[in-house]
Design an enzyme around this catalytic site. Structure first.
Site, PDB file in Angstrom:
ATOM      1  CE  LYS A  29      -3.351   2.920   0.724  1.00  9.39           C
ATOM      2  NZ  LYS A  29      -4.656   3.160   0.209  1.00  9.39           N
ATOM      3  CE  LYS A  32      -4.025   7.334   7.731  1.00 10.16           C
ATOM      4  NZ  LYS A  32      -3.838   6.142   6.914  1.00 10.16           N
TER       5      LYS A  32
HETATM    6  P1  NAP Z   1     -12.950   8.480   7.597  1.00 16.57           P
HETATM    7  O1  NAP Z   1     -14.072   8.778   6.710  1.00 16.57           O
HETATM    8  O2  NAP Z   1     -12.309   9.563   8.396  1.00 16.57           O
HETATM    9  O3  NAP Z   1     -13.415   7.292   8.596  1.00 16.57           O
HETATM   10  C1  NAP Z   1     -12.629   6.903   9.689  1.00 16.57           C
HETATM   11  C2  NAP Z   1     -13.409   5.898  10.516  1.00 16.57           C
HETATM   12  O4  NAP Z   1     -12.572   5.454  11.596  1.00 16.57           O
HETATM   13  C3  NAP Z   1     -14.669   6.469  11.172  1.00 16.57           C
HETATM   14  O5  NAP Z   1     -15.653   5.461  11.234  1.00 16.57           O
HETATM   15  C4  NAP Z   1     -14.154   6.825  12.579  1.00 16.57           C
HETATM   16  O6  NAP Z   1     -15.177   6.867  13.556  1.00 16.57           O
HETATM   17  C5  NAP Z   1     -13.228   5.672  12.827  1.00 16.57           C
HETATM   18  N1  NAP Z   1     -12.214   5.936  13.853  1.00 16.57           N
HETATM   19  C6  NAP Z   1     -11.129   6.753  13.746  1.00 16.57           C
HETATM   20  N2  NAP Z   1     -10.423   6.744  14.887  1.00 16.57           N
HETATM   21  C7  NAP Z   1     -11.052   5.885  15.720  1.00 16.57           C
HETATM   22  C8  NAP Z   1     -10.793   5.445  17.043  1.00 16.57           C
HETATM   23  N3  NAP Z   1      -9.720   5.871  17.751  1.00 16.57           N
HETATM   24  N4  NAP Z   1     -11.648   4.564  17.606  1.00 16.57           N
HETATM   25  C9  NAP Z   1     -12.723   4.120  16.905  1.00 16.57           C
HETATM   26  N5  NAP Z   1     -13.030   4.488  15.660  1.00 16.57           N
HETATM   27  C10 NAP Z   1     -12.192   5.374  15.066  1.00 16.57           C
HETATM   28  O7  NAP Z   1     -11.727   7.808   6.783  1.00 16.57           O
HETATM   29  P2  NAP Z   1     -11.754   6.864   5.485  1.00 16.57           P
HETATM   30  O8  NAP Z   1     -11.515   7.710   4.281  1.00 16.57           O
HETATM   31  O9  NAP Z   1     -12.921   5.947   5.536  1.00 16.57           O
HETATM   32  O10 NAP Z   1     -10.373   6.051   5.720  1.00 16.57           O
HETATM   33  C11 NAP Z   1     -10.281   4.968   6.620  1.00 16.57           C
HETATM   34  C12 NAP Z   1      -8.943   4.246   6.394  1.00 16.57           C
HETATM   35  O11 NAP Z   1      -8.890   3.780   5.039  1.00 16.57           O
HETATM   36  C13 NAP Z   1      -7.707   5.129   6.592  1.00 16.57           C
HETATM   37  O12 NAP Z   1      -6.647   4.374   7.146  1.00 16.57           O
HETATM   38  C14 NAP Z   1      -7.379   5.563   5.166  1.00 16.57           C
HETATM   39  O13 NAP Z   1      -6.017   5.922   5.033  1.00 16.57           O
HETATM   40  C15 NAP Z   1      -7.746   4.319   4.397  1.00 16.57           C
HETATM   41  N6  NAP Z   1      -8.096   4.532   2.971  1.00 16.57           N
HETATM   42  C16 NAP Z   1      -8.941   5.535   2.579  1.00 16.57           C
HETATM   43  C17 NAP Z   1      -9.244   5.695   1.225  1.00 16.57           C
HETATM   44  C18 NAP Z   1     -10.155   6.797   0.717  1.00 16.57           C
HETATM   45  O14 NAP Z   1     -10.166   7.041  -0.517  1.00 16.57           O
HETATM   46  N7  NAP Z   1     -10.933   7.467   1.557  1.00 16.57           N
HETATM   47  C19 NAP Z   1      -8.692   4.832   0.277  1.00 16.57           C
HETATM   48  C20 NAP Z   1      -7.877   3.795   0.700  1.00 16.57           C
HETATM   49  C21 NAP Z   1      -7.573   3.658   2.050  1.00 16.57           C
HETATM   50  P3  NAP Z   1     -16.130   8.187  13.730  1.00 16.57           P
HETATM   51  O15 NAP Z   1     -17.259   7.994  12.753  1.00 16.57           O
HETATM   52  O16 NAP Z   1     -16.574   8.140  15.137  1.00 16.57           O
HETATM   53  O17 NAP Z   1     -15.272   9.395  13.416  1.00 16.57           O
END
Ligand code: NAP
Length: 300
Positions: free
Chosen positions: A171, A239
């Site tokens: 990744k 990050k």
């Molecule tokens: P996001 O929309 O910010 O969602 C993050 C999720 O994690 C939310 O459900 C949040 O809960 C939860 N969370 C964060 N910290 C937490 C904690 N300490 N305890 C419990 N729950 C926690 O982010 P996302 O875009 O979905 O990305 C999630 C992961 O996938 C990341 O590692 C990112 O790098 C990776 N990713 C993202 C993409 C993309 O295009 N978006 C693509 C590939 C990989 P709350 O709802 O309470 O905030």
């Protein structure tokens, strides 16, 4: 059929959980902000009151949260998965975190007889919605094979890379390539704008040739419409690039393009734009170039 537990219903997690339900997996969900579970419950999932309770009901537990401390919190914390998971169950972490942190969490789980796969994804929000993610997996091959039907509900290209942490390493390779490509897309669009050629015609032409890429196809149209809403937030990319540069330092590798993009994104963060999508990189490139690239009707 595996009973799946799903933790983290953010931009990526929510549509992925919906795809698991549609594929017929019995699904339990948990999210730190509980209101986000409602949409899944109305589609047929059940909600757990903690990661621990979710793990008690599941044979495969998926996490997709933010960074390593967040994975540690939901997996190893006081109400974490490890306290409810039965021996022989599997934790699949689909967040992007450091390979080293992954291996440490996997070792802690192994002490309880719980397997772990690192299975970060690429393909963005669109890939999550359409079930077309590319998934790169580290861990034991036999555990990977057991979990294949779960992966097949979420993605199209599912690749076993190697032992624990190897999925996260792949990744990081992906993010190095994405960062450099995105900067090239921004520079190309600004060059077109400053030269005064038709932006849409130019984009159409170059999209069909050797410059073709996911970034060009998905991000360039958003940039030209002035749409900087997040599919993937700048702060999350930062990050990932931080992890890349940390590992690069350990490997004594010069990562020139990655380092530059990391600094440019820092300028966006300094302006309070860390919650915008990564295509907002164009705002810094435009500021440096003293010009803007927008289609007619989107100049505002
Ligand atoms: P996001 O929309 O910010 O969602 C993050 C999720 O994690 C939310 O459900 C949040 O809960 C939860 N969370 C964060 N910290 C937490 C904690 N300490 N305890 C419990 N729950 C926690 O982010 P996302 O875009 O979905 O990305 C999630 C992961 O996938 C990341 O590692 C990112 O790098 C990776 N990713 C993202 C993409 C993309 O295009 N978006 C693509 C590939 C990989 P709350 O709802 O309470 O905030």
């Amino acid at each position: 059929m595996e009973r799946v537990g799903f933790i983290g219903l953010g931009i990526m997690g929510r549509p992925m959980a919906i795809n698991l339900l549609r594929a017929g997996f019995p699904l339990t969900v948990w999210n730190r902000t509980p209101t986000k579970t409602q949409a899944l419950v109305s589609e047929g999932a059940s909600a757990a009151s903690s990661p621990r309770e979710l793990a008690e009901r599941s044979t495969v537990i998926i996490t997709i949260v933010t960074d390593a401390p967040d994975v540690e919190e939901v997996v190893l914390g006081p109400q974490g998965v490890v306290h409810g998971a039965k021996s022989g169950s599997v934790v699949i972490d689909m967040s992007t975190i450091s390979p080293r942190a992954t291996r440490e969490i996997a070792a802690r789980l192994a002490q309880h007889g719980v397997h772990m796969l690192d299975a970060p994804v690429t393909g963005g929000e669109v890939g999550a919605q359409q079930g077309t993610l590319s998934i790169m997996v580290g861990g034991e091959r036999a555990v990977f094979e057991r979990c294949l039907p779960v992966f097949q509900a979420l993605g199209k290209r599912i690749t076993y890379i190697g032992g624990s942490g190897a999925g996260q390493t792949a990744k990081l390779v992906n993010q190095i390539i994405v960062a450099g490509t995105l900067l090239a897309v921004c520079e190309g669009l600004l060059f077109a704008a400053r030269s005064g050629v038709d932006l849409q015609a130019t984009l159409d032409a170059v999209s069909g040739g050797a410059a073709q890429s996911w970034q060009l196809e998905n991000q360039a149209p958003r940039i030209l419409r002035g749409d900087f809403a997040p599919g993937f937030m700048v702060k999350l990319m930062q990050k990932d690039l931080r992890i890349v540069l940390d590992v690069g330092r350990e490997l004594a590798l010069s990562l020139l393009a990655t380092g530059q993009v990391h600094q440019l994104f820092r300028a966006l963060e300094a302006q309070g734009l860390g919650q915008e999508g990564t295509q907002a990189l164009m705002k810094v490139v435009e500021a440096l170039g003293g010009a803007r690239a927008r289609l007619p009707g989107h100049e505002g």
